[in-house]
Design a protein around this motif. Structure first.
Motif: not given
Lengths: 754, 139
Positions: A565, A568, A571-572, A574-576, A578-579, A597, A601, A604
């Motif tokens: 979790r 995850n 990662q979320i 990190s994804s945010l 990125y977005l 990020r 990483h 994570a």
């Protein structure tokens, strides 16, 4: 095999040695006596021989002495004879003269006397009278009448003596006397026969009247007489004396057939020329002894004989006396008989004494044996009774004080045993109660003819198994537990008995994955042929353990889930980012996004590594860096940077892994972004190793190096500030070298879990 | 917006399906793939949905998360997709327990990539796709 009784052995061992000793003594005594006797025999034999020899020697000596005597008497006898004959003749002449003087003429008277004497012969006819007138005219010569009337003054003997003149002188001067000369002999040739004469003057006629005798004739006579005497000498039935001359003629012998025989070459049955030996021995100075075989007069049997011989030189006779030696052997044999008789008597006496002594001894030993038997019987009785009672030995009735002492010990032993029995009973009671009250089920099996027989069990066994095992004691394991026939337990128990290795195991029964029953059991060999099995119902413990395991597994799953979790979520984030960065156009701002990020990483990946890791508490830094470093090196597009990881496997906790990851992330990012301006073949190397309990991480690049005056601790770069602070968090040390490329070294002590 | 060019100079123009139960991660991936020139033809949050979408859309490539909600995990879904529709799969996870990893390897994926993915990871995968023959489960 027949067992020997102490008493028989006692008797035998007492009597047998005595018997043997006595026998040995008897034999050795007899032997010694016999040896002494034999020595004595030899001595006696020698003495006897010597005595015999002495005897015959003496006999011979006596005979020789006698012969000497006889020989010496010969001439005297001759003189005596002829003197008395002459005196007789003179007496005759005087008688005739006195009777007829005056009545006859002298012529006639002389004629009368002459004729009276003429025919008188004596000495076996050899003796005769002669008469010579002192003027030398022969008046009477009975042996040679033709010479009468002749004057014989000139007559000489072979030696040249004027025999008649010499006789006349003796008659004229001495009146009478002996005269020795050589003369003729009646019936024998020669004129030199030694003769002795006695003449006496007969005054009325002026004559000498005489007679003579030949010495050799007288000697022969003497010798014959001597031989007759010798021939009659006897000593015992077989002792005799014999005589031979040097020519080998037997002059005298007990056997008349042999007398006068030439026996020089005679031999005995062994071939000995005995008479030659006898002559040779006899010619020695002291005489000598010869042994040979000769027929014994009394038996006619040829028998060993010892003869002593000695020469009688005047006559050249060998005088011999012998003794038959079987007499000696007979004496010895008689002695031997006497000895054996004596010995037998002594032995009989000794044997009787020994028998008596042994009898006494036997009685004593028997008495002792009986008393011993009484003692042993008492003890035997005691031991027989002692099997099941504690009756003490009656030591008053025991014969020997050793037995009394033993009895004392036995009674003490009995008391001790009674105490021990009590203790044993108590102990057995204790152990029985331990077995019976033990919550542990116990089964006892013994191997009998290949079958495991249930020999015992306790109440707990019955309770735990739910089977009335106590009723099944004595049955085989398969009969007692029918379900056991195909189970592995019997085989295991046999193996335990065979090898002696204890066995420990657990048995579980599941029903629909839920434990219904579990037994922990121990099997061990307690006697060479028996196995004890102890078991506990551990169902509850196993169930509890199962629950713990389950909850542990649940917790592990939960922890994994948490790491998952967290990862995850990172990662979320990190994804945010990125977005969000999709909407940023400023390259510097994009860089900041990228750095952020990358940091996320790095964090994570720690969690990903953790949830993958078997122990959930540590991560392998090597595996982590192998993933992290290439990703960092490729995250900035400015340059193609080669990355390399040289790492040992180093396990660290999550508390250290996150700062570590961030430090490496910052240092690699720093190198990729700033080190390689105008550098080709740019490369970042990350090294990881552990020395003792210190972890070293080196980040090296082949870039431009650090600027002059570079100081990590005063750098305004966020990345380097993070590195400094995170190192501090790790309680580590930080160093940098910057002359050829840059080398950052972080070292920190490894932290235990906790 | 940076457009990453393929090695032959043209954008990657694959039809890609994303299987990911975290919608924000799925969204970021979609953006990245689109930046690389791909068309995201379908998205799914569960294994079952993934199999259904793959049957319907027949993508060129599937990015598959392993830990998914629902009965069917990513490996199972990938197995069915490769077996039934011969579509290559990328497992979007670097780390998995050994059991899962060996199951995943049986599917013969194009790659394992660590999440979160970035553009560089994706372009590397897309680069080797033309030569990739989706494998069958061996044995």
């Amino acid at each position: 095999m027949r067992l020997n009784s102490i008493f028989r052995i006692n008797l035998l061992s007492s009597v047998l040695p005595l018997l043997v000793v006595l026998l040995a003594l008897g034999i050795s005594w007899t032997f010694i006596e016999y040896r002494e006797f034999e020595a004595d025999t030899e001595r006696i034999r020698a003495e006897l021989m010597q005595a015999q020899e002495d005897m015959i020697r003496q006999q011979v000596d006596e005979v020789v002495e006698y012969l000497g005597h006889m020989e010496s008497k010969t001439s005297e006898r001759v003189r005596q004879t002829i003197k008395s004959r002459t005196e007789e003749a003179v007496a005759v002449a005087e008688r005739l003269y006195a009777a007829y003087h005056g009545r006859m003429s002298d012529q006639e008277l002389q004629e009368l006397v002459r004729e009276a004497l003429r025919d008188i012969r004596f000495n076996s006819g050899r003796g005769y009278y002669f008469a010579t007138r002192l003027d030398g005219v022969e008046m009477l010569f009975a042996d040679h009448p033709e010479l009468e009337g002749q004057n014989l003054l000139s007559a000489q003997d072979s030696q040249g003596r004027f025999v008649v003149q010499d006789m006349i002188r003796i008659a004229r001067e001495q009146g009478q006397g002996f005269y020795e000369y050589g003369w003729t002999k009646p019936g024998v040739e020669g004129e030199d026969h030694a003769k002795i004469a006695y003449v006496q003057y007969f005054e009325p006629f002026d004559w000498l009247i005489g007679t003579g005798e030949y010495i050799e004739d007288m000697e022969l006579e003497v010798q014959t007489e001597a031989l007759n005497r010798i021939g009659n000498i006897r000593t015992g039935p077989d002792g005799y004396v014999f005589v031979l001359n040097l020519q080998g003629i037997l002059l005298s012998h007990v056997d008349p057939d042999l007398q006068g025989d030439f026996i020089l070459t005679m031999r005995d049955s062994q071939g000995t020329e005995l008479f030659k030996d006898i002559i040779e021995a006899g010619l020695q100075e002291q005489g000598g002894v010869v042994e040979y075989l000769w027929p014994k007069p009394s038996t006619g049997v040829e028998t060993p004989k010892m003869t002593y011989s000695l020469v009688f030189e005047p006559w050249n006779w060998i005088v011999c006396a012998g003794v038959f030696l079987d007499d000696v052997e007979l004496s010895i044999s008689q002695m031997r008989d006497r000895f054996w008789a004596g010995t037998r008597n002594k032995l009989l006496l000794a044997a009787s004494a020994a028998v008596f002594a042994m009898g006494v001894w036997f009685l004593m030993v028997r008495h002792f044996s009986l008393r011993l038997r009484q003692g042993v019987d008492t003890f035997g009785d005691f031991f027989r009774k002692a099997v099941d009672s504690n009756e003490p030995v009656d030591d008053e009735s025991l014969p020997f004080h050793e037995f009394k002492t033993m009895a004392g010990y036995a009674n003490t032993m009995l008391e001790d045993r009674a105490l021990a029995e009590e203790a044993l009973v108590a102990s057995e009671e204790r152990f029985r109660s331990v077995v019976e009250s033990s919550p542990m089920g116990m089964l006892f099996y013994a191997l009998k003819q290949g079958d495991l027989i249930l020999r015992g069990a306790n109440q707990s066994a019955e309770d735990i198994l739910g089977v009335p095992v106590l009723d099944r004691i004595g049955l085989s394991i398969e009969q007692a537990f029918p379900g056991m026939a195909e189970a592995e337990a019997p085989g295991l128990f046999r193996e335990v008995i065979r090898t002696g290795e204890p066995f420990y195991g657990e048995q579980m029964y599941y029903t629909d994955e839920e434990i219904q029953g579990a037994y922990e059991f121990h099997a061990f060999r307690h006697t060479p042929n028996a196995v004890a099995v102890m078991f506990l119902d551990v169902t509850e413990r196993i169930q509890a353990q199962e629950q713990i395991n389950n909850s542990l597994a649940e917790k592990e799953v939960l922890l994994k889930e948490i790491h998952h979790r967290v990862k995850n979520n990172l990662q979320i984030i990190s994804s945010l980012l990125y977005l969000q960065s999709e909407y940023v156009r400023d390259p510097n701002a994009l860089d900041l996004f990228m750095e952020s990020r990358n940091r996320i990483h790095a964090m994570a990946m720690v969690h990903e590594e953790l949830y993958r890791s078997p122990d959930l508490a540590r991560v392998d830094l090597k595996e982590y860096l192998l993933k992290l470093v290439p990703k960092l090196a490729g995250s900035y597009s400015q340059a193609q940077v080669e990355s390399q990881v040289e790492a040992e496997s180093v396990k660290i906790t999550v508390e250290q892994a996150v700062p570590c990851g961030l430090i490496v992330s910052e240092l690699v990012t720093n190198a990729v972004k700033h080190a390689f301006t105008g550098i080709e073949n740019s490369k970042v190397t990350v090294r990881l190793f552990q020395r003792d309990d210190k972890v070293f991480i080196e980040v090296q690049d082949n870039g431009t190096g650090l600027p002059p005056g570079f100081d990590l601790y005063t750098s305004e770069s966020l990345g380097l500030q993070l590195v400094v602070n995170l190192t501090k968090q790790l309680k580590g040390e930080l160093a940098s070298v910057g002359d050829r490329g840059a080398l950052f070294t972080v070292s920190f002590p490894v932290q235990g879990v906790g | 917006m940076i457009i990453v060019q393929s090695s032959h100079g043209k954008p990657y123009s694959y039809r890609v399906m994303i299987v990911e139960d975290e919608q924000i991660i799925a969204l970021a991936m979609r953006k990245m793939l689109m930046n690389l020139g791909c068309e995201v033809c379908a998205e799914a949050a569960t294994g079952e949905a993934a199999v259904a979408e793959a049957a319907k859309g027949r993508p060129d490539l599937v990015f598959m998360d392993i830990m998914l909600e629902g009965e069917m995990d990513g490996v199972e879904a990938a197995h069915r997709i490769t077996a039934e529709y011969e579509v290559p799969v990328v497992f979007a996870t670097a780390f998995a327990d050994e059991d899962t990893k060996s199951r995943a390897m049986a599917v013969s994926p194009v790659a394992f990539v660590a999440k979160p993915l970035d553009t560089r990871d994706l372009s590397a995968i897309l680069e080797k796709l033309p030569n990739f023959k989706p494998g069958r489960e061996k044995a």
